[in-house]
Every structure is written in structure tokens, then in C-alpha cells.
Design an enzyme around this catalytic site. Structure first.
Site, PDB file in Angstrom:
ATOM      1  N   LYS B  77       0.787  -1.188  -0.060  1.00 59.51           N
ATOM      2  CA  LYS B  77      -0.030  -0.004   0.012  1.00 59.51           C
ATOM      3  C   LYS B  77       1.025   1.140   0.137  1.00 59.51           C
ATOM      4  O   LYS B  77       1.843   1.357   0.796  1.00 59.51           O
ATOM      5  CB  LYS B  77      -0.755  -0.003   1.272  1.00 59.51           C
ATOM      6  CG  LYS B  77      -1.879   1.106   1.327  1.00 59.51           C
ATOM      7  CD  LYS B  77      -2.733   0.907   2.544  1.00 59.51           C
ATOM      8  CE  LYS B  77      -3.922   2.082   2.511  1.00 59.51           C
ATOM      9  NZ  LYS B  77      -4.799   1.943   4.009  1.00 59.51           N
ATOM     10  N   SER B 160      -9.777   1.818   2.555  1.00 60.54           N
ATOM     11  CA  SER B 160      -8.796   2.650   1.847  1.00 60.54           C
ATOM     12  C   SER B 160      -7.661   1.585   1.056  1.00 60.54           C
ATOM     13  O   SER B 160      -7.351   2.027   0.265  1.00 60.54           O
ATOM     14  CB  SER B 160      -8.241   3.712   2.592  1.00 60.54           C
ATOM     15  OG  SER B 160      -7.345   3.162   3.711  1.00 60.54           O
ATOM     16  N   SER B 184     -10.151  -0.247   7.056  1.00 61.12           N
ATOM     17  CA  SER B 184      -9.519  -0.163   5.524  1.00 61.12           C
ATOM     18  C   SER B 184      -8.895  -1.467   4.838  1.00 61.12           C
ATOM     19  O   SER B 184      -8.489  -1.459   4.022  1.00 61.12           O
ATOM     20  CB  SER B 184      -8.548   0.922   5.433  1.00 61.12           C
ATOM     21  OG  SER B 184      -9.254   2.128   5.393  1.00 61.12           O
TER      22      SER B 184
END
Lengths: 95, 492
Positions: B77, B160, B184
Site C-alpha cells: 500500500k 482505503s 480499511s
């Protein structure tokens, strides 16, 4: 506790965010909607409850007060928008 | 079987048996990434680095000194700082930032032999549940159709950690790192049909992760099997003196929980999670999950978490308050973008006004307001007190049960453009996941079935602090019983 455009301008300045004047009224509406929804917390009787700042109840761990890193100005300045010598450079702050 | 379809455990077995090399495994995934450009899962691809790391892995293995994840191609990420590789947090304000240091979690992955394919897309500063707030454009779910970019309804992957979820679901990476502040990791895992694990707060170091809400953020694994999540969690866990909230706890071999008996385990069903207007298919899947665990030997009991309905409101004070403080560092002076102004203050305001997107600005404003003189007690302290009530609820519940079963999200994936007019509608995505962050507990989403629309749905298991072992036992039993083996209509 309702937020108007003037309050938006004030908070935006506190947060150092430039919000154009024409966007402030709509933003005030959005923030009020969120704060109205958050007001449901008033229903909860929290008398006698200590605020919980962190789930690790123990105090924050300290460490020895010694220099254990440093001496790398080039690394630290590598991402600076502007720098001079070994310093970050900013617009003039003293007239 | 294609190399990109292998689980981590299968890939490690194949590498050990010399059935294929790490370089071949990396090349297969790089090829898949090339075919999947339309998904926009990556902000920065690092194919050259991946091939170099893969060759180094092969060399290590030839000398029989392979690490726990040696040669496994992963996606990271773009919230984890990676030395020498651009790290943006999907924000305009950081779109030129190249860290001079490595986050603890990615360092541990590299030490274990991982190969990094690239940095994945996310909601700007991890603030969102859809991945539509990225400065680099939205991520498209491979569940949108065989031609995702041409689909009429382009589905969100959740957020996210949406880019990471898509990379794993679309077979572009074997595993990925995510971060979870309010759901997330777990919500995008549910939306894309993969496993997403948020560990106990303090289990994984936050050092080098771009901070959103420091008292809630945790890193965790995103994988296609529960066993892979257990393996990866062991690699990324552990005490780190560089993170003052890191907890010094032994890291057990979580993989030993996989396939273990759950006979006699008490699973709690919280009655307050039966929300008004919950789709019947979610309720049905939840009951099916409970039945599967009962079948496997667990005892199902009803529990109560009375403050559940206030969790989201608590979260939307505490997270923005912490974010407004954390994001104060982006001032155009030391790193990131700078926009000129007539004086220093104007420079700050222009930089932040143009550098942050709308949702980030909205949260900074809410947070600044909640922390400002005259409102601090009414909003921030009040939220912290209710946060204690939420945690006390869990403490009480865990006197009666060993783990808690809930749905992960209140719906299947929605489409880009839907739920965008009203921020509160978007916030409701995290209704089942946010309480877990407020209490600092571990939670895992396991793919459990498909909704009527043919899209994946996950079930969430919540455990006691630092008892990921029990959680993996229950998750492994659920995974086995659910037998979820659906692939998205598009893969790379």
C-alpha cells in the site's frame, strides 16, 4: 452549535487551509450535517467514565535520552522544496 | 495451475521444490499487472526492483538460506514509506516524495525475502471506503465484469486499501500490505472476496507508515487464504523500539492455528449488529456463518455490545482530530509540494489548500473544530469517553465468549458515483468494523459467499487483544466450511 461560513473561514485559517470564499457556505452545510449526526453522542451518559486516548493504558514507553541517529543533512533535505546550505528555506518572515 | 493462481503456501512449496524460480514467479505477476492496467491498482510499479529482488531470492535459495516469504511477490500500500521508491499516500501534496528510509513492516517483509511489485492505490491519506478519493484516480474492482474498464457499473474495491485488495483478488500479487484505521483492510477484503486481517493495536510497528489517526492505525496482511494471512502476520509482527505504541509481546507461530479444532470455542453474536434496514442476504449469510462454526464444534451464544450504534460518531471525531494534528506536518517546508504565497502563512495555506483533496480537507476542518477552544470538551473529550464505553462493552463480552462473529460490511460493493453525495452514507460502510479499531482488537474478514448480485460478501471475526491465535483458528474453520472459491470475472 451551528457552523456558518464565517466559522468555516476561521477554522480553515486555524488549520492553515485556503478555502475560497465561494466554497465556504456549502462546506458549512456539510460540516453541520456531520456535526448534527455526531450530536447523538449526547444521548450517552458518560458520567464517571474517563476519556480513552489510547487502548494501551500503560504510560507511553520512554527511551534513553541519547543521540542515536543523525549526521545526514543531505537525506533530510532531499525532499525539501527549497533549501540553502544545510537549511530548509522559507519565504521571508522578518520585515 | 497458473503461477498467479497459487496461494503463498503453494508458491513457497513450489519454490522449495524448484518447480519454478522466484524470477519466473515475479515475471508471471509483472505480466498480469501489464494486462490489468485499467484497474488502476498501482500508483507506482516497481518491476525492475521486483526482478532484481527475485534473482537475489533465487541466489539465496540456491544456498539453502531462504526466508519465511522468500521469493513471494507482494504489493505494498502506498502509505508505507519505501526507501528510494516514491510514497504518495495517494495525495497531490506528496506526489513527489521519495523516502530516505524504510518502514519497519516493509523492512521485515524484505528481510523475509519478499519481492515488491509496486505501491498500491488507496483513498487519499487512507481516508475513505471506496478508493475514489485518490489523486491518481479511482481503483476499479475486477468484479465489475470481464472488461472492468468498459463495464456500465464500475464497482469500487472498497477502501482505503483498495489497490492492495484488487492486486490480490485479480491475481496481480500473491499478498499485499494494508492498513486499517476504521475498516480499511477488512471492508475492501469483503468487497473483493479475499482475506483481510487487522491485528491488535501495537502488534505491528507503525514506524514509517504515513500517519492518519495514530491511536487507531494498524498494518495487516491481505491474502487469498487465512493460512497465508497467518504466515504473513508472523513476519510483520513484533516489538519495535522506533514506535512508542508498539507492544512487547511474544509472536507465536500463527500458522499452527490453521486447521486446529474449535471444539468448545465460544462464539458471540452481538445482537446490536442487527441494524435496521440490513439487507436480508447479509443477515442470512451471518446466520449461515454461525451455523458453520457450530457445525465445526463451536458454541454460539448471544452477546450484547450496547454502545455499537455510537461507534461511528465517536470515530468521526477522534479520527479527524488525530488527522488534523498528524497532517499539520504537510506545510510545504520540509517535503512534499509547495505552492507559493505572499508570506509564510499564505504559503502554508496555499500549499495545503491545493495539495489536499476535498475529503481530506473536510476531515481536517472537523478535527480542527473538535479540538478548538470551546468545543474540545463537547466533542473530543465526549468522544473519548464514549470510546471507553465501547471498549468496556467488548471487555464484558469477552468474559462470556472467545471470539465474535459479525458481517464485515453492510452491503456488497457499490459503483463509482454512488453514495458520493452524502459523506455520512459513505461513513456507514464501516459500521461493523470501526468498533474494533476503537477497542484496539484484532479482526479478520473471511470471504463467505456471494450476494444476490453475484458479488462477494465477507464475515468478520473479532478477538481478544493479542489473541490472534484464537481468531485464526475460528477464521480457518469458517474458511473451510464456507469453501469460497469464486474468482472475479477479470484477472490479470
Amino acid at each position: 452549535m451551528s457552523i456558518d461560513a464565517k466559522t468555516v473561514a476561521k477554522i480553515a485559517h486555524l488549520a492553515r487551509l485556503k478555502i475560497p470564499a465561494e466554497e465556504q457556505p456549502q462546506l458549512a452545510g456539510e460540516l453541520n450535517k456531520i456535526l448534527d449526526w455526531i450530536a447523538q453522542l449526547d444521548e450517552v451518559d458518560t458520567a464517571g467514565f474517563e476519556p480513552l486516548a489510547s487502548v494501551n493504558d500503560a504510560f507511553l514507553r520512554g527511551r534513553e535520552d541519547v543521540v542515536n541517529d543523525g549526521g545526514k543533512p543531505a537525506d533530510i533535505l532531499a525532499n525539501a522544496p527549497t533549501s540553502r546550505a544545510d537549511f530548509f528555506a522559507v519565504p521571508k518572515v522578518i520585515e | 495451475m497458473s503461477l498467479t493462481d497459487l496461494s503463498m503456501a503453494e508458491a513457497l512449496t513450489g519454490l522449495a521444490a524448484k518447480k519454478f524460480s522466484a524470477a519466473e514467479l515475479a515475471e508471471a505477476h509483472i505480466k498480469a499487472m501489464g494486462k490489468a492496467q485499467a484497474l488502476n491498482a498501482f500508483i507506482t510499479e516497481t518491476s525492475e526492483l521486483a526482478l532484481k529482488q527475485a534473482k537475489e531470492s533465487d541466489a539465496r535459495r540456491a544456498k539453502t538460506s531462504a526466508g519465511a516469504m522468500d521469493g513471494i511477490p507482494i504489493a505494498v500500500k502506498d502509505l508505507f514509506c519505501t526507501k528510494g521508491v516514491r510514497t504518495t499516500a495517494a495525495s497531490h501534496i506528496l506526489d513527489n516524495f521519495v523516502p530516505a528510509y524504510e518502514s519497519t513492516v516493509t523492512q521485515k517483509l524484505f528481510d523475509a525475502g519478499c519481492v515488491m511489485l509496486g505501491k498500491t492505490n488507496l483513498d487519499e491519506f487512507a481516508m475513505g471506503s471506496s478508493d475514489i478519493t485518490s489523486h491518481f484516480g479511482p481503483v476499479i474492482s475486477p468484479w465489475s465484469g470481464a472488461d472492468p474498464a468498459g463495464a456500465k457499473r464500475k464497482l469500487v474495491p472498497g477502501g482505503s486499501s483498495g489497490g492492495s485488495a484488487v492486486a490480490v483478488a485479480a491475481r496481480l500479487a500473491i499478498a499485499a500490505t494494508g492498513t486499517d484505521t476504521g475498516g480499511s483492510i477488512r471492508q475492501p477484503a469483503s468487497f473483493t472476496g479475499i482475506v483481510g486481517m487487522k491485528p491488535t493495536y501495537g502488534r505491528c510497528s507503525r514506524w514509517g507508515i504515513v500517519a492518519f489517526a495514530s491511536s487507531l492505525d494498524q498494518a495487516g496482511p491481505m491474502t487469498r487464504t487465512v493460512g497465508d494471512a497467518a504466515l504473513m502476520l508472523r513476519v510483520i509482527s513484533g516489538f519495535d523500539e522506533k514506535d512508542s505504541t508498539s507492544v512487547d509481546q511474544p509472536v507465536p507461530d500463527f500458522t499452527s492455528a490453521i486447521g486446529a479444532s474449535i471444539k468448545g470455542l465460544k462464539i458471540g453474536i452481538p445482537r446490536e449488529y442487527r441494524m435496521d434496514g440490513m439487507p436480508p442476504e447479509i443477515e442470512a449469510l451471518w446466520q449461515k456463518g454461525a451455523a458453520m462454526l457450530r457445525e465445526a464444534g463451536a458454541e454460539i451464544i448471544e452477546i450484547s455490545l450496547p454502545h455499537t450504534k455510537y461507534s461511528l460518531a465517536v470515530y468521526y471525531i477522534i479520527a479527524p482530530a488525530e488527522a488534523s494534528s498528524n497532517l499539520a506536518r504537510y506545510d510545504g517546508v520540509r517535503y512534499g509540494r509547495r505552492v507559493a504565497g505572499g508570506n509564510l502563512i499564505e504559503m502554508y495555506e496555499n500549499t495545503r489548500g491545493q495539495g489536499f483533496g476535498k475529503e481530506v480537507q473536510r476531515r481536517i476542518l472537523i478535527g480542527t473544530y473538535a479540538l478548538s477552544a470551546g468545543y474540545y470538551d463537547a466533542y473530543y473529550l465526549k468522544a473519548q469517553k464514549v470510546r471507553r464505553c465501547v471498549r468496556n462493552d467488548f471487555n464484558e463480552a469477552f468474559k462470556k465468549c472467545d471470539a465474535i462473529l459479525t458481517p464485515t460490511a453492510p452491503s456488497t460493493a457499490f459503483a463509482i458515483g454512488e453514495k458520493q453525495d452524502d459523506p455520512i452514507q459513505m461513513y456507514l460502510n464501516d459500521v461493523f468494523t470501526v468498533p474494533v479499531n476503537l477497542a484496539g482488537l484484532p479482526g479478520i474478514s473471511v470471504p463467505a459467499g456471494l450476494g444476490a448480485d453475484g458479488l462477494p460478501l465477507g464475515l468478520q471475526l473479532i478477538g481478544r487483544a493479542f489473541d490472534e491465535m484464537t481468531l485464526f483458528k475460528a477464521a480457518s474453520a469458517l474458511e473451510k466450511a464456507a469453501g469460497f472459491n469464486h474468482k472475479p470475472p477479470f484477472t490479470g
